[in-house]
Design an enzyme around this catalytic site. Structure first.
Site, PDB file in Angstrom:
ATOM      1  N   TYR A 200       0.880  -1.177   0.000  1.00 59.43           N
ATOM      2  CA  TYR A 200       0.000   0.000   0.000  1.00 59.43           C
ATOM      3  C   TYR A 200       0.913   1.221   0.000  1.00 59.43           C
ATOM      4  O   TYR A 200       1.709   1.383   0.938  1.00 59.43           O
ATOM      5  CB  TYR A 200      -0.861   0.043   1.260  1.00 59.43           C
ATOM      6  N   PRO A 292     -12.496   0.161  -0.819  1.00 61.55           N
ATOM      7  CA  PRO A 292     -11.776  -1.128  -0.806  1.00 61.55           C
ATOM      8  C   PRO A 292     -10.427  -1.104  -0.097  1.00 61.55           C
ATOM      9  O   PRO A 292      -9.810  -2.149   0.068  1.00 61.55           O
ATOM     10  CB  PRO A 292     -11.596  -1.441  -2.304  1.00 61.55           C
ATOM     11  N   TYR A 384      -6.883  -4.906  10.352  1.00 65.26           N
ATOM     12  CA  TYR A 384      -6.667  -5.435   9.008  1.00 65.26           C
ATOM     13  C   TYR A 384      -7.010  -6.923   8.924  1.00 65.26           C
ATOM     14  O   TYR A 384      -7.642  -7.374   7.973  1.00 65.26           O
ATOM     15  CB  TYR A 384      -5.212  -5.198   8.598  1.00 65.26           C
TER      16      TYR A 384
HETATM   17  C1  LIG Z   1     -15.874  -2.800  -8.707  1.00 70.16           C
HETATM   18  C2  LIG Z   1     -15.749  -3.344  -7.303  1.00 70.16           C
HETATM   19  C3  LIG Z   1     -14.494  -3.670  -6.797  1.00 70.16           C
HETATM   20  C4  LIG Z   1     -14.385  -4.139  -5.489  1.00 70.16           C
HETATM   21  N1  LIG Z   1     -13.148  -4.433  -5.003  1.00 70.16           N
HETATM   22  C5  LIG Z   1     -13.036  -4.868  -3.726  1.00 70.16           C
HETATM   23  C6  LIG Z   1     -11.776  -5.159  -3.166  1.00 70.16           C
HETATM   24  O1  LIG Z   1     -10.752  -5.030  -3.812  1.00 70.16           O
HETATM   25  N2  LIG Z   1     -11.731  -5.597  -1.877  1.00 70.16           N
HETATM   26  C7  LIG Z   1     -12.885  -5.760  -1.116  1.00 70.16           C
HETATM   27  O2  LIG Z   1     -12.796  -6.179   0.030  1.00 70.16           O
HETATM   28  N3  LIG Z   1     -14.064  -5.504  -1.626  1.00 70.16           N
HETATM   29  C8  LIG Z   1     -14.172  -5.067  -2.912  1.00 70.16           C
HETATM   30  N4  LIG Z   1     -15.377  -4.805  -3.412  1.00 70.16           N
HETATM   31  C9  LIG Z   1     -16.513  -5.033  -2.535  1.00 70.16           C
HETATM   32  C10 LIG Z   1     -16.917  -6.498  -2.518  1.00 70.16           C
HETATM   33  O3  LIG Z   1     -16.766  -7.059  -3.782  1.00 70.16           O
HETATM   34  C11 LIG Z   1     -18.358  -6.539  -2.035  1.00 70.16           C
HETATM   35  O4  LIG Z   1     -18.372  -6.000  -0.738  1.00 70.16           O
HETATM   36  C12 LIG Z   1     -18.974  -7.933  -2.051  1.00 70.16           C
HETATM   37  O5  LIG Z   1     -19.184  -8.362  -3.358  1.00 70.16           O
HETATM   38  C13 LIG Z   1     -20.300  -7.901  -1.295  1.00 70.16           C
HETATM   39  O6  LIG Z   1     -21.006  -9.086  -1.507  1.00 70.16           O
HETATM   40  P1  LIG Z   1     -22.581  -9.089  -1.543  1.00 70.16           P
HETATM   41  O7  LIG Z   1     -22.959 -10.506  -1.759  1.00 70.16           O
HETATM   42  O8  LIG Z   1     -23.110  -8.363  -0.380  1.00 70.16           O
HETATM   43  O9  LIG Z   1     -22.993  -8.186  -2.792  1.00 70.16           O
HETATM   44  P2  LIG Z   1     -22.730  -8.416  -4.347  1.00 70.16           P
HETATM   45  O10 LIG Z   1     -21.443  -9.099  -4.575  1.00 70.16           O
HETATM   46  O11 LIG Z   1     -22.959  -7.093  -4.986  1.00 70.16           O
HETATM   47  O12 LIG Z   1     -23.878  -9.422  -4.783  1.00 70.16           O
HETATM   48  C14 LIG Z   1     -25.206  -9.029  -4.928  1.00 70.16           C
HETATM   49  C15 LIG Z   1     -25.882  -9.952  -5.919  1.00 70.16           C
HETATM   50  O13 LIG Z   1     -27.264  -9.617  -6.001  1.00 70.16           O
HETATM   51  C16 LIG Z   1     -27.671  -9.629  -7.358  1.00 70.16           C
HETATM   52  N5  LIG Z   1     -28.827  -8.759  -7.482  1.00 70.16           N
HETATM   53  C17 LIG Z   1     -28.883  -7.402  -7.463  1.00 70.16           C
HETATM   54  N6  LIG Z   1     -30.142  -6.974  -7.608  1.00 70.16           N
HETATM   55  C18 LIG Z   1     -30.924  -8.070  -7.730  1.00 70.16           C
HETATM   56  C19 LIG Z   1     -32.312  -8.267  -7.910  1.00 70.16           C
HETATM   57  N7  LIG Z   1     -33.128  -7.229  -8.022  1.00 70.16           N
HETATM   58  N8  LIG Z   1     -32.774  -9.525  -8.008  1.00 70.16           N
HETATM   59  C20 LIG Z   1     -31.922 -10.587  -7.900  1.00 70.16           C
HETATM   60  N9  LIG Z   1     -30.586 -10.467  -7.728  1.00 70.16           N
HETATM   61  C21 LIG Z   1     -30.097  -9.218  -7.645  1.00 70.16           C
HETATM   62  C22 LIG Z   1     -26.450  -9.111  -8.087  1.00 70.16           C
HETATM   63  O14 LIG Z   1     -26.450  -9.471  -9.462  1.00 70.16           O
HETATM   64  C23 LIG Z   1     -25.313  -9.794  -7.326  1.00 70.16           C
HETATM   65  O15 LIG Z   1     -25.005 -11.067  -7.849  1.00 70.16           O
HETATM   66  C24 LIG Z   1     -15.532  -4.313  -4.696  1.00 70.16           C
HETATM   67  C25 LIG Z   1     -16.780  -4.001  -5.204  1.00 70.16           C
HETATM   68  C26 LIG Z   1     -16.900  -3.503  -6.490  1.00 70.16           C
HETATM   69  C27 LIG Z   1     -18.262  -3.137  -7.018  1.00 70.16           C
END
Ligand SMILES: Cc1cc2nc3c(=O)[nH]c(=O)nc-3n(C[C@H](O)[C@H](O)[C@H](O)COP(=O)(O)OP(=O)(O)OC[C@H]3O[C@@H](n4cnc5c(N)ncnc54)[C@H](O)[C@@H]3O)c2cc1C
Length: 390
Positions: A200, A292, A384
Site C-alpha cells: 500500500y 476497498p 486489518y
Molecule cells: C468494482 C468493485 C471492486 C471491489 N473491489 C473490492 C476489493 O478489492 N476488496 C474488497 O474487500 N471488496 C471489494 N469490493 C466489494 C466487494 O466485492 C463486495 O463487498 C462484495 O461483493 C459484497 O457481496 P454481496 O454478496 O453483499 O454483494 P454483491 O457481490 O454485490 O452481490 C449481490 C448480488 O445480487 C444480485 N442482485 C442485485 N439486484 C438483484 C435483484 N433485483 N434480483 C436478484 N438479484 C439481484 C447481483 O447481481 C449480485 O449477484 C468491490 C466491489 C466492487 C463493485
C-alpha cells in the site's frame, strides 16, 4: 414454491448464507438476476480474513482455497516509495488469505448445485411482499413465467443496487454516507506480482496498491480523479505510474504485461440502518459499502451472514427469536468498526484534492508514527486481519 428462507442475490453474502443455512438444516432458495457466467467472472475483492476462511471451511468449500490461495502474514506500507513491513502474524497471531472473489463465488455455486439446491439464475422483476407480516413472499419472472416463492424469512443479499433495501419504508431507514473525491483505476494482468505481499503506497502523486490473485496473476490499482476515462489510460501509462508510486524496489521487480481487465471504481462509505425490517434481513453490500482500501467489503458480507444464519438456525431449533431481534444491532456494531477502519486507512494513504501542506504533514507524521510504534502497528494489524464477530 415454498422454502424457509428466500435469499435475493447470489453474491458472496447470498451464496454463503445458503450454505451456512444448509449446514444448519435450514432450507433456502437463492434468486439471482444475472446469469451464472456473469456472476462468476465479476472481478472484485481478493483478500479473505481468517474468520471468512473459517466460514468457508465450516460449509465444506475450502479445499480449492487451501490448495490455491496464498497465506499472507504481513503487508508493506510505503511512504514516497520507501516501504515498511507490517507483520500481521507477529503482531496478532493471525494472517489473511489471498483468494479471489471470483473463485469463492465459483466454489459456493458448485456447492449449491452439488447439494441439489442450484441458484435460480436470470430471475427478473424480483419484488418482496408482506415482509411486515408472518407470511412474506417474493414474486419474480423466470423463463418467461411469473412465479411466487412463499417463505418464513427473506434475506436481502442483493448488493448496493438491489431491491431489498428500498423495500424498507424510507421513513424507517437512516443512511450515512461519505463519497470520496477520487477513484481506483484497477488493472488485472497475467504476470507475476512484484512482491510476495501487498504494498500500500502513499505517494505525492497519489495512492497505489500492488496486489495479486495468484503467483502468476497480479492486481494493481492507482488512485485517479473521478472524471478520468479508462481510454486515457493505456496499459503502459498505468505501468509507468505504478513504477513511480510504488517505489524503486517494486519497480525493479515489476513484470509488465497486457491487461486482462481494467476498470475505474468510485470509493464510498455507506451504511443503511436498520438491517432488519419485519421478516426481511439485509446482509452485505445491500446494507453497507466500504472503500476497498481495508479489503473489508467481502469480509463484512461474510460476517453478516454468519450472524444471520446463527439467528435463523436458533429460531428453527428452539423457537428462540433473540438472535433475530438482535441481528441488526449486532451486525451494525461490527460494520461500523470496519467502516471506521476503511475510512481511516483511506485517509492515511490517499492524496485528497483539498489537501493543504498542513494536512500532508499530518499524514506523513501519522505514517512515521506507525512505522516507529509497535502499539500503532498492532492497532492497524488487528483491524486489518479482522475484528472478532462479538
Ligand atoms: C468494482 C468493485 C471492486 C471491489 N473491489 C473490492 C476489493 O478489492 N476488496 C474488497 O474487500 N471488496 C471489494 N469490493 C466489494 C466487494 O466485492 C463486495 O463487498 C462484495 O461483493 C459484497 O457481496 P454481496 O454478496 O453483499 O454483494 P454483491 O457481490 O454485490 O452481490 C449481490 C448480488 O445480487 C444480485 N442482485 C442485485 N439486484 C438483484 C435483484 N433485483 N434480483 C436478484 N438479484 C439481484 C447481483 O447481481 C449480485 O449477484 C468491490 C466491489 C466492487 C463493485
Amino acid at each position: 414454491m415454498r422454502t424457509q428462507v428466500a435469499i435475493v442475490g447470489a453474491g458472496p453474502a447470498g451464496l454463503l448464507l445458503s450454505q451456512l443455512l444448509y449446514v444448519a438444516g435450514v432450507e433456502s432458495v437463492v434468486l439471482e438476476r444475472r446469469d451464472q457466467a456473469y456472476v462468476e467472472d465479476r472481478i472484485r475483492a481478493g483478500l479473505l480474513e481468517q474468520g471468512t476462511v473459517a466460514l468457508l471451511e465450516k460449509v465444506g468449500v475450502a479445499e480449492r482455497m487451501h490448495a490455491e490461495g496464498l497465506i499472507h502474514g504481513g503487508f508493506s506500507l510505503a511512504l514516497d516509495g520507501v516501504a515498511h513491513r507490517i507483520d500481521l502474524t507477529g503482531l496478532t497471531g493471525k494472517s489473511v488469505m489471498v483468494y479471489g472473489q471470483t473463485e469463492v463465488t465459483k466454489d459456493l455455486i458448485e456447492a449449491c448445485a452439488g447439494r441439489d439446491m442450484p441458484v435460480q439464475f436470470e430471475t427478473a422483476d424480483v419484488a418482496l411482499h408482506d415482509v411486515e407480516g408472518d407470511a412474506p413472499f417474493v414474486t419474480f419472472t423466470r423463463e418467461g413465467r411469473a412465479q411466487r416463492l412463499d417463505c418464513d424469512f427473506i434475506a436481502g443479499c442483493d448488493g448496493f443496487h438491489g431491491v431489498s433495501r428500498p423495500s424498507i419504508p424510507e421513513e424507517l431507514r437512516r443512511t450515512f454516507e461519505r463519497v470520496y473525491p477520487f477513484g481506483w483505476l484497477g488493472i488485472l494482468a497475467d504476470v507475476p506480482p512484484c512482491h510476495h505481499e501487498l504494498i500500500y503506497s502513499n505517494h505525492e502523486r497519489g495512492f497505489a496498491l500492488a496486489s495479486m490473485r495468484s503467483p502468476t496473476r497480479s492486481r494493481y490499482y492507482v488512485q485517479c480523479a473521478l472524471d478520468e476515462q479508462i481510454e486515457d489510460w493505456p496499459d503502459e501509462r498505468i505501468w509507468d505510474e505504478l513504477a513511480i508510486r510504488l517505489g524503486e524496489e517494486a519497480h525493479c521487480a515489476m513484470t509488465r504485461g497486457p491487461s486482462i481487465e481494467k476498470s475505474i471504481a468510485p470509493l464510498r462509505s455507506f451504511v443503511s440502518e436498520p438491517m432488519r425490517h419485519g421478516r426481511l434481513f439485509l446482509a452485505g453490500d445491500a446494507a453497507h459499502i466500504v472503500p476497498p482500501t481495508g479489503a473489508k467489503g467481502l469480509n463484512l458480507a461474510a460476517s453478516d451472514v454468519a450472524m444471520l444464519s446463527e439467528a435463523i438456525a436458533l429460531h428453527y431449533r428452539s423457537g428462540d427469536r433473540t438472535g433475530l431481534d438482535e441481528y441488526s444491532g449486532r451486525a451494525l456494531a461490527r460494520v461500523w468498526k470496519a467502516e471506521r477502519f476503511s475510512w481511516w486507512f483511506t485517509g492515511l494513504t490517499h492524496r485528497f484534492p483539498d489537501m493543504d501542506p498542513f494536512a500532508r504533514k499530518m499524514q506523513v507524521a501519522e505514517l512515521e508514527y506507525i512505522f516507529s510504534s509497535k502499539a500503532a502497528q498492532t492497532t492497524l494489524a488487528e483491524n486489518y486481519v479482522g475484528l472478532p464477530l462479538a
